[in-house]
Enzyme design. Structure first.
Site, PDB file in Angstrom:
ATOM      1  N   CYS A   1      38.200  54.522  51.382  1.00  0.00           N
ATOM      2  CA  CYS A   1      38.555  55.466  51.899  1.00  0.00           C
ATOM      3  C   CYS A   1      37.148  55.689  53.518  1.00  0.00           C
ATOM      4  O   CYS A   1      35.883  56.496  53.143  1.00  0.00           O
ATOM      5  CB  CYS A   1      37.249  57.092  51.287  1.00  0.00           C
ATOM      6  SG  CYS A   1      37.937  58.661  52.163  1.00  0.00           S
TER       7      CYS A   1
ATOM      8  N   LYS B   1      41.647  51.673  52.352  1.00  0.00           N
ATOM      9  CA  LYS B   1      41.436  52.226  50.902  1.00  0.00           C
ATOM     10  C   LYS B   1      41.589  53.274  50.690  1.00  0.00           C
ATOM     11  O   LYS B   1      40.384  53.774  50.680  1.00  0.00           O
ATOM     12  CB  LYS B   1      40.414  50.657  50.427  1.00  0.00           C
ATOM     13  CG  LYS B   1      40.563  49.462  51.187  1.00  0.00           C
ATOM     14  CD  LYS B   1      39.647  48.417  50.598  1.00  0.00           C
ATOM     15  CE  LYS B   1      40.214  47.057  50.605  1.00  0.00           C
ATOM     16  NZ  LYS B   1      40.957  46.066  50.581  1.00  0.00           N
TER      17      LYS B   1
ATOM     18  N   CYS C   1      43.535  60.148  55.622  1.00  0.00           N
ATOM     19  CA  CYS C   1      41.714  60.667  55.311  1.00  0.00           C
ATOM     20  C   CYS C   1      42.335  61.882  55.672  1.00  0.00           C
ATOM     21  O   CYS C   1      41.955  61.720  56.416  1.00  0.00           O
ATOM     22  CB  CYS C   1      41.451  59.512  56.242  1.00  0.00           C
ATOM     23  SG  CYS C   1      39.706  59.383  55.522  1.00  0.00           S
TER      24      CYS C   1
HETATM   25  C1  LIG Z   1      32.817  59.056  48.500  1.00  0.00           C
HETATM   26  C2  LIG Z   1      34.248  58.843  48.591  1.00  0.00           C
HETATM   27  C3  LIG Z   1      35.577  59.949  48.632  1.00  0.00           C
HETATM   28  C4  LIG Z   1      36.743  59.360  49.155  1.00  0.00           C
HETATM   29  N1  LIG Z   1      37.863  60.155  49.570  1.00  0.00           N
HETATM   30  C5  LIG Z   1      38.880  60.032  49.314  1.00  0.00           C
HETATM   31  C6  LIG Z   1      39.790  60.771  50.058  1.00  0.00           C
HETATM   32  O1  LIG Z   1      39.695  61.737  50.522  1.00  0.00           O
HETATM   33  N2  LIG Z   1      41.375  61.019  49.629  1.00  0.00           N
HETATM   34  C7  LIG Z   1      42.120  59.159  48.906  1.00  0.00           C
HETATM   35  O2  LIG Z   1      42.937  59.101  48.816  1.00  0.00           O
HETATM   36  N3  LIG Z   1      40.858  58.183  48.685  1.00  0.00           N
HETATM   37  C8  LIG Z   1      39.329  58.565  48.209  1.00  0.00           C
HETATM   38  N4  LIG Z   1      38.067  57.876  47.865  1.00  0.00           N
HETATM   39  C9  LIG Z   1      39.366  56.450  48.169  1.00  0.00           C
HETATM   40  C10 LIG Z   1      39.817  56.096  46.499  1.00  0.00           C
HETATM   41  O3  LIG Z   1      39.054  57.292  45.436  1.00  0.00           O
HETATM   42  C11 LIG Z   1      39.485  54.954  46.061  1.00  0.00           C
HETATM   43  O4  LIG Z   1      40.580  54.502  47.377  1.00  0.00           O
HETATM   44  C12 LIG Z   1      40.989  54.949  44.553  1.00  0.00           C
HETATM   45  O5  LIG Z   1      40.155  55.555  43.641  1.00  0.00           O
HETATM   46  C13 LIG Z   1      40.308  53.212  44.925  1.00  0.00           C
HETATM   47  O6  LIG Z   1      41.435  52.992  43.281  1.00  0.00           O
HETATM   48  P1  LIG Z   1      41.621  52.087  42.223  1.00  0.00           P
HETATM   49  O7  LIG Z   1      42.584  51.823  41.223  1.00  0.00           O
HETATM   50  O8  LIG Z   1      42.005  51.011  42.996  1.00  0.00           O
HETATM   51  O9  LIG Z   1      40.251  51.670  41.802  1.00  0.00           O
HETATM   52  P2  LIG Z   1      39.094  52.613  41.032  1.00  0.00           P
HETATM   53  O10 LIG Z   1      40.106  53.985  40.957  1.00  0.00           O
HETATM   54  O11 LIG Z   1      37.966  52.834  41.305  1.00  0.00           O
HETATM   55  O12 LIG Z   1      39.630  51.795  39.896  1.00  0.00           O
HETATM   56  C14 LIG Z   1      39.192  50.642  39.562  1.00  0.00           C
HETATM   57  C15 LIG Z   1      39.185  51.115  37.844  1.00  0.00           C
HETATM   58  O13 LIG Z   1      38.364  49.645  37.360  1.00  0.00           O
HETATM   59  C16 LIG Z   1      38.661  49.201  36.732  1.00  0.00           C
HETATM   60  N5  LIG Z   1      37.777  47.850  36.127  1.00  0.00           N
HETATM   61  C17 LIG Z   1      36.675  47.194  37.427  1.00  0.00           C
HETATM   62  N6  LIG Z   1      35.705  45.889  36.344  1.00  0.00           N
HETATM   63  C18 LIG Z   1      37.091  45.251  35.991  1.00  0.00           C
HETATM   64  C19 LIG Z   1      36.990  43.999  35.231  1.00  0.00           C
HETATM   65  N7  LIG Z   1      36.506  43.408  34.925  1.00  0.00           N
HETATM   66  N8  LIG Z   1      38.018  44.964  33.926  1.00  0.00           N
HETATM   67  C20 LIG Z   1      39.059  45.353  33.650  1.00  0.00           C
HETATM   68  N9  LIG Z   1      38.890  46.958  34.977  1.00  0.00           N
HETATM   69  C21 LIG Z   1      37.765  46.821  35.205  1.00  0.00           C
HETATM   70  C22 LIG Z   1      36.719  50.463  37.152  1.00  0.00           C
HETATM   71  O14 LIG Z   1      36.104  50.173  35.373  1.00  0.00           O
HETATM   72  C23 LIG Z   1      37.805  51.353  36.947  1.00  0.00           C
HETATM   73  O15 LIG Z   1      38.105  52.196  36.448  1.00  0.00           O
HETATM   74  C24 LIG Z   1      37.181  57.861  47.872  1.00  0.00           C
HETATM   75  C25 LIG Z   1      36.145  57.339  47.738  1.00  0.00           C
HETATM   76  C26 LIG Z   1      34.663  57.200  47.800  1.00  0.00           C
HETATM   77  C27 LIG Z   1      33.468  56.776  46.844  1.00  0.00           C
END
Ligand SMILES: Cc1cc2nc3c(=O)[nH]c(=O)nc-3n(C[C@H](O)[C@H](O)[C@H](O)COP(=O)(O)OP(=O)(O)OC[C@H]3O[C@@H](n4cnc5c(N)ncnc54)[C@H](O)[C@@H]3O)c2cc1C
Length: 402
Positions: free
Chosen positions: A168, A311, A346
């Site tokens: 984000c 991202k 965003c």
């Molecule tokens: C402050 C903030 C504000 C945001 N605002 C927005 C917004 O307004 N709009 C928007 O669309 N997005 C926003 N985002 C971004 C959004 O939250 C992320 O882009 C999204 O959650 C990414 O998804 P993901 O599945 O890639 O990762 P995540 O949701 O972070 O999940 C990754 C998962 O992988 C697991 N994992 C890690 N290592 C391992 C391993 N070795 N083996 C197995 N599992 C593992 C973790 O435990 C976790 O559960 C924001 C993020 C933040 C921090």
């Protein structure tokens, strides 16, 4: 069994790594297809809707409101292995978990998110939540932001954004706009100097939204942003933040009374160290199909992937159906021809009750949902973020319905 079923296997093994936004979105969609055997590997017992952390840091709600139990989100029919992946062996189509189990797959989907590299900032360890230092970027630290904002009595309020890719990209500045609004409510705005230090060269990379945000900065009386300045050290005794001025090769020292940190981020170490990684560390996938460029039975999406877009969860909303369509095509021996156009979004909160909803694609071309000008600050779009999007997330996206 005979006839049709014996010729065409009904059970394939898909392994998903990570049960965050991307992993659950893909699992939920695959679970709706009969006969695909899916395992999801995720060590955490909890799952956070991270977009709400922006509002948690501004005192709008408590962090627990954005958290659910992982067990409630694993789709029926998907096997949950509560373990973490330690290493990948894509030549053998296996991986090894931290507990030492070896898991084989026909298709692998990597969705392990991004790693926060707090330790790369010298002097920071152990100091978030103290000395006015705070960060919205994790469940453990997000409440420190509201504590710092509500206890602020004046002085330098400094907000940082680094030059590394982050999740984000708009989140670091949203916090600043909300802090400005909170200071006004608390009657301390006149005593505050609000500063934005960013490793990036611009306030936002899409011109249409950058123009709108520059106006917000002027209207709020925030100092002119310091671009291409990368935070590298924090000195708590003197309350100083040290930045590298990337254009001049010099060091800049800034005093702070409140310091909001966006930590450096990178691909998780176990991915960086694996054959799946590109030189950048991210899982190396084709930007259209989300399929690995060297291992055709591997896909990746979300923050850990090399997809060259901002991202966000909103990006994953568009990536997940593409990954699922292509996984199904490979399983069925068809050509995986679903494509992702780089869409991301965003929601730029600019005040309590106002928001600019940026939406754009790989080319930075606006790709807006609503028939009005989304670069204008709107109350309706704030309500969308605060109330509607969380509902759509839990009940639509994570259920494979939207
Ligand atoms: C402050 C903030 C504000 C945001 N605002 C927005 C917004 O307004 N709009 C928007 O669309 N997005 C926003 N985002 C971004 C959004 O939250 C992320 O882009 C999204 O959650 C990414 O998804 P993901 O599945 O890639 O990762 P995540 O949701 O972070 O999940 C990754 C998962 O992988 C697991 N994992 C890690 N290592 C391992 C391993 N070795 N083996 C197995 N599992 C593992 C973790 O435990 C976790 O559960 C924001 C993020 C933040 C921090």
């Amino acid at each position: 069994m005979h006839g049709h079923q014996s010729q065409k296997p009904v059970s394939h093994r898909v392994v998903i790594v990570g049960g965050g936004t991307a992993g659950i979105s893909v699992a939920a969609r695959l679970a709706r297809v009969r006969g695909i055997d899916v395992e999801l590997i995720e060590p955490s017992e909890t799952h956070d809707y991270q977009p709400l952390w922006t509002l948690v840091g501004a005192g709008v709600l408590r962090r627990e409101k954005a958290r659910r139990r992982e067990s409630d989100l694993i789709p029926r029919g998907v096997r949950w292995r509560r373990d973490a992946v330690a290493s990948f062996d894509p030549d053998r189509s296996t991986l090894t978990t931290r507990r030492g189990d070896v898991v084989g797959y026909d298709i692998l989907v990597v969705a392990a998110g991004i790693q926060l590299d707090w330790k790369k900032i010298k002097g920071l360890e152990g100091n978030i939540g103290r000395h006015g230092i705070c960060s919205n970027y994790s469940f453990d630290t997000v409440e420190s932001t509201w504590d710092a904002i509500r206890n602020f009595r004046g002085g330098d309020a400094v907000f940082t954004h680094l030059a590394t890719p982050i999740k984000c990209g708009g989140a670091p500045q949203k916090t600043m706009y909300l802090a400005d609004a909170a200071f006004r409510r608390q009657g301390v705005r006149d005593a505050a100097r609000i500063q934005f230090y960013s490793g990036e060269p611009l306030i936002f990379k899409v011109d249409r939204y950058a123009k709108a945000l520059n106006k917000v900065i002027l209207r709020k009386g925030i100092e002119a942003p310091h671009f291409r300045h990368n935070l590298k050290e924090v000195r708590v005794e003197t309350r100083e933040a040290i930045f590298d001025d990337l254009d001049h090769g010099t060091e800049v020292v800034q005093h702070f009374d409140l310091l909001h940190i966006t930590p450096p981020m990178s691909a998780p170490d176990f991915i960086k160290a694996s054959p799946l990684a590109a030189a950048t560390g991210w899982v190396e996938v084709d930007k259209l199909s989300c399929r690995h460029t060297r291992f055709p039975n591997v896909f990746a999406l979300g923050d850990c992937s090399s997809l060259p877009t901002s991202k966000t969860g909103a990006a994953i909303h568009k990536q997940a159906p593409v990954v699922v369509a292509n996984v199904r095509a490979v399983l069925d021996g068809r050509k995986p021809d679903a494509t992702y156009d780089g869409y991301t979004s965003c929601p730029l909160v600019t005040d309590y009750g106002s928001l600019i909803l940026a939406e754009f694609d790989y080319d930075g071309k606006p790709s807006e949902t609503f028939p009005f000008d989304q670069s204008k600050e709107r109350w309706s779009m704030y309500m969308l973020k605060r109330h509607l999007l969380p509902q759509l997330y839990w009940h639509g996206m994570l259920k494979g319905r939207a």
